[in-house]
Motif scaffolding. Structure first.
Motif, mmCIF file in Angstrom:
data_model
loop_
_atom_site.group_PDB
_atom_site.id
_atom_site.type_symbol
_atom_site.label_atom_id
_atom_site.label_comp_id
_atom_site.label_asym_id
_atom_site.label_seq_id
_atom_site.Cartn_x
_atom_site.Cartn_y
_atom_site.Cartn_z
ATOM 1 N N GLN A 76 0.824 -1.198 0.000
ATOM 2 C CA GLN A 76 0.000 0.000 0.000
ATOM 3 C C GLN A 76 0.862 1.252 0.000
ATOM 4 O OE1 GLN A 76 -1.981 -1.065 3.902
ATOM 5 N NE2 GLN A 76 -1.628 1.120 4.301
ATOM 6 N N LEU A 77 0.380 2.258 -0.718
ATOM 7 C CA LEU A 77 1.073 3.538 -0.841
ATOM 8 C C LEU A 77 0.133 4.649 -0.407
ATOM 9 C CD1 LEU A 77 2.647 3.010 -4.381
ATOM 10 C CD2 LEU A 77 3.888 3.009 -2.218
ATOM 11 N N GLY A 78 0.552 5.440 0.565
ATOM 12 C CA GLY A 78 -0.257 6.585 0.985
ATOM 13 C C GLY A 78 -0.159 7.705 -0.038
ATOM 14 N N LEU A 79 -1.266 8.392 -0.281
ATOM 15 C CA LEU A 79 -1.305 9.457 -1.276
ATOM 16 C C LEU A 79 -1.029 10.809 -0.621
ATOM 17 C CD1 LEU A 79 -4.488 8.366 -3.291
ATOM 18 C CD2 LEU A 79 -2.138 7.525 -3.486
ATOM 19 N N ASP A 80 -0.264 11.670 -1.310
ATOM 20 C CA ASP A 80 0.026 13.010 -0.792
ATOM 21 C C ASP A 80 -1.236 13.849 -0.679
ATOM 22 O OD1 ASP A 80 2.690 12.398 -0.641
ATOM 23 O OD2 ASP A 80 3.162 13.191 -2.633
ATOM 24 N N ALA A 81 -2.138 13.672 -1.631
ATOM 25 C CA ALA A 81 -3.419 14.392 -1.610
ATOM 26 C C ALA A 81 -4.516 13.405 -1.996
ATOM 27 C CB ALA A 81 -3.387 15.570 -2.578
ATOM 28 N N GLY A 100 -5.692 18.920 -8.535
ATOM 29 C CA GLY A 100 -5.725 19.034 -9.987
ATOM 30 C C GLY A 100 -4.511 18.429 -10.659
ATOM 31 N N ARG A 101 -3.804 17.545 -9.953
ATOM 32 C CA ARG A 101 -2.600 16.916 -10.514
ATOM 33 C C ARG A 101 -2.921 15.532 -11.071
ATOM 34 N NH1 ARG A 101 1.593 16.848 -5.692
ATOM 35 N NH2 ARG A 101 -0.191 15.732 -4.778
ATOM 36 N N VAL A 102 -2.367 15.251 -12.247
ATOM 37 C CA VAL A 102 -2.454 13.891 -12.792
ATOM 38 C C VAL A 102 -1.263 13.124 -12.231
ATOM 39 C CG1 VAL A 102 -2.435 12.475 -14.868
ATOM 40 C CG2 VAL A 102 -3.597 14.690 -14.890
ATOM 41 N N MET A 103 -1.557 12.113 -11.412
ATOM 42 C CA MET A 103 -0.516 11.354 -10.723
ATOM 43 C C MET A 103 -0.348 9.985 -11.377
ATOM 44 S SD MET A 103 0.228 13.597 -8.429
ATOM 45 C CE MET A 103 1.224 12.741 -7.202
ATOM 46 N N ASN A 104 0.901 9.506 -11.408
ATOM 47 C CA ASN A 104 1.224 8.250 -12.087
ATOM 48 C C ASN A 104 2.008 7.317 -11.169
ATOM 49 O OD1 ASN A 104 3.982 7.208 -13.818
ATOM 50 N ND2 ASN A 104 2.003 6.347 -14.377
ATOM 51 N N LEU A 105 1.685 6.025 -11.268
ATOM 52 C CA LEU A 105 2.485 4.991 -10.616
ATOM 53 C C LEU A 105 2.835 3.953 -11.667
ATOM 54 C CD1 LEU A 105 3.706 3.688 -8.050
ATOM 55 C CD2 LEU A 105 1.574 2.402 -7.842
ATOM 56 N N SER A 106 4.128 3.769 -11.891
ATOM 57 C CA SER A 106 4.613 2.760 -12.826
ATOM 58 C C SER A 106 5.414 1.733 -12.041
ATOM 59 C CB SER A 106 5.478 3.419 -13.913
ATOM 60 O OG SER A 106 5.882 2.466 -14.864
ATOM 61 N N GLN A 162 7.850 3.241 -5.500
ATOM 62 C CA GLN A 162 7.993 4.657 -5.210
ATOM 63 C C GLN A 162 6.614 5.290 -5.131
ATOM 64 O OE1 GLN A 162 10.464 6.187 -8.332
ATOM 65 N NE2 GLN A 162 12.354 5.355 -7.443
ATOM 66 N N LYS A 163 6.527 6.435 -4.479
ATOM 67 C CA LYS A 163 5.235 7.102 -4.359
ATOM 68 C C LYS A 163 4.785 7.604 -5.727
ATOM 69 C CE LYS A 163 4.315 8.452 0.305
ATOM 70 N NZ LYS A 163 3.557 9.459 1.055
ATOM 71 N N PRO A 164 3.457 7.737 -5.946
ATOM 72 C CA PRO A 164 2.977 8.293 -7.224
ATOM 73 C C PRO A 164 3.589 9.663 -7.480
ATOM 74 C CG PRO A 164 1.151 7.339 -5.976
ATOM 75 C CD PRO A 164 2.343 7.311 -5.073
ATOM 76 N N ARG A 165 3.934 9.911 -8.747
ATOM 77 C CA ARG A 165 4.592 11.166 -9.101
ATOM 78 C C ARG A 165 3.677 12.008 -9.982
ATOM 79 N NH1 ARG A 165 7.188 10.544 -14.320
ATOM 80 N NH2 ARG A 165 6.657 8.501 -15.184
ATOM 81 N N GLU A 166 3.844 13.317 -9.887
ATOM 82 C CA GLU A 166 3.035 14.241 -10.681
ATOM 83 C C GLU A 166 3.537 14.253 -12.120
ATOM 84 O OE1 GLU A 166 2.169 19.055 -11.078
ATOM 85 O OE2 GLU A 166 2.831 18.239 -9.142
ATOM 86 N N ILE A 167 2.588 14.080 -13.060
ATOM 87 C CA ILE A 167 2.907 14.076 -14.482
ATOM 88 C C ILE A 167 2.433 15.361 -15.146
ATOM 89 C CG2 ILE A 167 2.372 12.935 -16.680
ATOM 90 C CD1 ILE A 167 4.324 11.393 -15.037
ATOM 91 N N PHE A 168 1.285 15.860 -14.678
ATOM 92 C CA PHE A 168 0.648 16.996 -15.347
ATOM 93 C C PHE A 168 -0.258 17.686 -14.326
ATOM 94 C CE2 PHE A 168 -2.909 18.691 -17.924
ATOM 95 C CZ PHE A 168 -2.203 19.473 -18.836
ATOM 96 N N ARG A 169 -0.418 18.986 -14.483
ATOM 97 C CA ARG A 169 -1.318 19.736 -13.603
ATOM 98 C C ARG A 169 -2.347 20.468 -14.468
ATOM 99 N NH1 ARG A 169 -0.662 21.993 -8.080
ATOM 100 N NH2 ARG A 169 1.367 20.935 -8.067
ATOM 101 N N LEU A 170 -3.630 20.287 -14.130
ATOM 102 C CA LEU A 170 -4.693 20.938 -14.906
ATOM 103 C C LEU A 170 -4.577 22.452 -14.788
ATOM 104 C CD1 LEU A 170 -7.637 18.577 -13.922
ATOM 105 C CD2 LEU A 170 -6.633 18.793 -16.187
ATOM 106 N N LEU A 193 -3.352 3.809 -2.325
ATOM 107 C CA LEU A 193 -3.311 2.969 -3.520
ATOM 108 C C LEU A 193 -2.727 1.618 -3.127
ATOM 109 C CD1 LEU A 193 -3.657 2.542 -6.560
ATOM 110 C CD2 LEU A 193 -1.428 3.614 -6.911
ATOM 111 N N PHE A 194 -3.493 0.539 -3.309
ATOM 112 C CA PHE A 194 -3.081 -0.816 -2.951
ATOM 113 C C PHE A 194 -2.645 -1.584 -4.197
ATOM 114 C CE2 PHE A 194 -5.945 0.463 0.416
ATOM 115 C CZ PHE A 194 -5.370 -0.050 1.568
ATOM 116 N N LEU A 195 -1.621 -2.412 -4.031
ATOM 117 C CA LEU A 195 -1.184 -3.333 -5.079
ATOM 118 C C LEU A 195 -1.271 -4.751 -4.536
ATOM 119 C CD1 LEU A 195 0.433 -0.593 -5.807
ATOM 120 C CD2 LEU A 195 1.917 -2.114 -7.090
ATOM 121 N N ILE A 196 -1.990 -5.600 -5.233
ATOM 122 C CA ILE A 196 -2.108 -7.004 -4.835
ATOM 123 C C ILE A 196 -1.407 -7.842 -5.883
ATOM 124 C CG2 ILE A 196 -3.681 -8.901 -4.318
ATOM 125 C CD1 ILE A 196 -5.797 -6.805 -3.593
#
Length: 586
Positions: free
Chosen positions: A34-39, A82-88, A96-104, A577-580
């Motif tokens: 599990q990953l805690g979200l910044d927002a 308003g941030r598009v966040m990505n986890l790869s 790693q924590k989700p990273r910001e890709i784009f901001r509306l 965000l959970f990963l199983i």
């Protein structure tokens, strides 16, 4: 839908398992990260004016987690900032924590009536994005899933009116011109609907193309088309070539026409209304068919010409175009067929059937201008033949050869909320339905992208199983292919009253569903056993077993997003965000 080809879905017998014995509950542990979200996720709760079932289906059950099928284990979501966040994901132990890709660019808090932001990945380098306010963005992303090369650049953005969510989009090149077709979904107030919900559904099909003006390359709206219906579609997708559209819905959709088209249609409607009376009447017995045609008063025997052939008939009056002409439903003894003019100025034609007995459902193939008249003895015969299907008492004679249908024997999970959905294919040029499939009791379950270059697959319930269908828009003879079966999943999912999302792995290795809170159910395909196992009832060895696994998430927030890849399940809640880990990489 006149003129559309009525098709059917053909299941592959080799993909069905009539001897499937069910799922065995497995207690093997599942690795869960599990990953805690910044927002928090930018969840939009339904407003007071969004009270219908369609609002709930379109927006209340929206999947806030977006899977990028072009790149493995790559997911996105939009947060409250308003941030598009990505986890790869490449390695589970090095997350790693989700990273910001784009901001509306817009301040979303300034809009009261906005919807949830939506994303769709049109190709490996193009993205369509909506901020929920009615503005559409076309973005050139570069190669995604790689922080070095991924940079989102806006190449088109325009306010398209009332808020919408993106249902689907595709990127294609036609005549050396790059285009992106987008499907926008809206639930709009319908002032004319006084007896229904008061709302209708619109699907706007927009094509954005790269226009070259004096060396200046810009993306502009090339074409806009609107479909309207009365229920939120279960499935709506544009063909990879941009030439057509497929929709699965409970109530039919149709294109909203321009004013000129409406006037033309009204004129056609008036002309057809003037021809309400049937052109001819016909009756039949086991041996013959009798046709009665009203003719003008001044017509004589010499003005009438009737031509018979073994499977065809042609009737003309004077030098006018044929009054009746076409292929008969079945063969006749054309040398024994006759005609006569009755006193009431009607032409009576007698056809002698070649094969006695079978009833004709129509006289001339495809001709709807006539009316079949059934006598009382034929009505009684048909009623008697159907008598075994109905009864005033419950199961009056269970030992009878044709016992009545007993609705009491149906279980609760066999009942469907909707009578019958349909699958329609629309042509992008004619704006008409070209293919129709009546799905009947084949309940729609979910959709999944198996190959991002193809249309999304859809999963339907067939009896107790769930069958996965891959549309092939470029194969008219095999437009919907049965590619996988999830045994008994149709029955199993119906018993989960709190289910929210369903998904399956692109390699068909498992299917999964989640409830609104915490619990996730995983159903693996049957796999060979490493140990010997016997069925004690039948005394035979069991070669393979299908397993059911249950995961309980450590979260009290509702599940907002759910996506499956071949190895992992991604589950999104408001703040986590959970990963199983479902399958190993090998």
């Amino acid at each position: 839908m006149a003129g559309a080809a009525h098709c059917s879905l053909r299941a592959k017998r080799l993909l069905l398992d009539p001897k499937f014995e069910g799922y065995k509950l497995s207690l093997e542990p599942l690795a869960c990260y599990q990953l805690g979200l910044d927002a928090a996720v930018a969840e939009m709760k339904l407003r007071d004016d969004q009270y219908t079932l369609d609002h709930m289906r379109a927006f209340g059950m929206y999947n806030y987690l977006h899977l990028d099928s072009w790149y493995q284990d790559n997911v996105y979501y939009v947060d409250q900032l308003g941030r598009v966040m990505n986890l790869s994901v490449t390695l589970d132990t090095a997350l790693q924590k989700p990273r910001e890709i784009f901001r509306l660019p817009t301040d979303l808090t300034a809009y009261d009536n906005r919807l949830c932001a939506s994303i769709h990945f049109s190709s490996s380098t193009w993205v369509t994005l909506s901020d929920g306010t009615g503005r559409l963005y076309l973005i050139k992303s570069g190669k995604r899933g790689n922080s070095a090369s991924e940079k989102w650049e806006i190449v088109f953005n325009e306010d398209l009116g009332s808020p919408f969510i993106i249902a689907h989009s595709v990127s294609f090149v036609k005549s050396d011109m790059h285009s992106v077709a987008v499907l926008l979904l809206r639930v709009e107030k319908d002032e004319l609907d006084t007896k229904g919900s008061g709302f209708h559904i619109t699907l706007e099909w927009i094509t954005i193309a790269e226009i070259n003006k004096e060396g200046d390359h810009r993306y502009q709206i090339f074409k806009r088309r609107v479909l309207q219906g009365k229920s939120v579609p279960h499935y709506a997708a544009i063909e990879p070539s941009g030439d057509g559209l497929m929709i699965v819905s409970y109530k039919p959709f149709k294109f909203v026409q321009d004013e000129d088209d409406k006037l033309e249609e009204n004129d056609n409607g008036k002309s057809t209304n003037e021809k309400k009376d049937p052109l001819y009447y016909w009756q039949q017995t086991e041996d013959d068919v009798t046709i009665t045609v009203h003719i003008p008063q001044d017509i004589t025997k010499d003005d009438i010409k009737v031509c018979f052939s073994p499977d065809n008939i042609r009737v003309t009056l004077r030098d006018q175009p044929p009054l009746m002409e076409g292929k008969l439903y079945s063969f006749v003894d054309h040398e024994s067929c006759t005609w006569i003019i009755r006193d009431n100025k009607s032409l009576e034609i007698s056809l002698i059937k070649k094969d006695e007995g079978p009833r004709w459902p129509e006289l001339i193939v495809g001709d709807t201008r006539g009316e079949f008249i059934m006598d009382s003895s034929q009505c009684s015969e048909i009623t008697e033949s159907l008598m075994h299907l109905t009864s005033e008492v419950m199961n009056p004679n269970p030992e009878k050869e044709n016992p009545p249908c007993n609705a009491q024997e149906l279980e609760e999970c066999d009942a469907f909320l909707e009578d019958s959905a349909s699958l329609c294919r629309f042509d992008g040029d004619t704006l008409k339905v070209t293919h129709v499939i009546n799905l009947g009791s084949n309940q729609y379950l979910f959709s999944v992208v198996v190959d991002p270059r193809e249309m999304p697959c859809f999963c339907l319930r067939h009896d107790v199983d769930a069958l996965l269908w891959q549309p092939h828009s470029d194969q008219p003879e095999n437009m919907w292919e049965h590619i996988a079966t999830f045994n008994a999943l149709g029955y199993v999912q119906a018993s989960k009253q709190d289910k929210k999302f369903m998904a399956c792995a692109p390699d068909y290795s498992y299917a999964a569903l989640c409830e609104c809170l915490r619990r996730v159910f995983i159903y693996r395909q049957p796999t060979p056993l490493s140990t010997v196992l016997y069925n004690r009832k039948e005394g035979r060895q069991v070669g393979q077993v299908a397993k059911q696994l249950v995961a309980t998430l450590e979260a009290n927030d509702p599940i907002l997003g759910f996506q499956a890849t071949s190895e992992r399940l991604f589950v999104l809640t408001t703040k986590t965000l959970f990963l199983i880990k479902v399958n190993s990489g090998n």
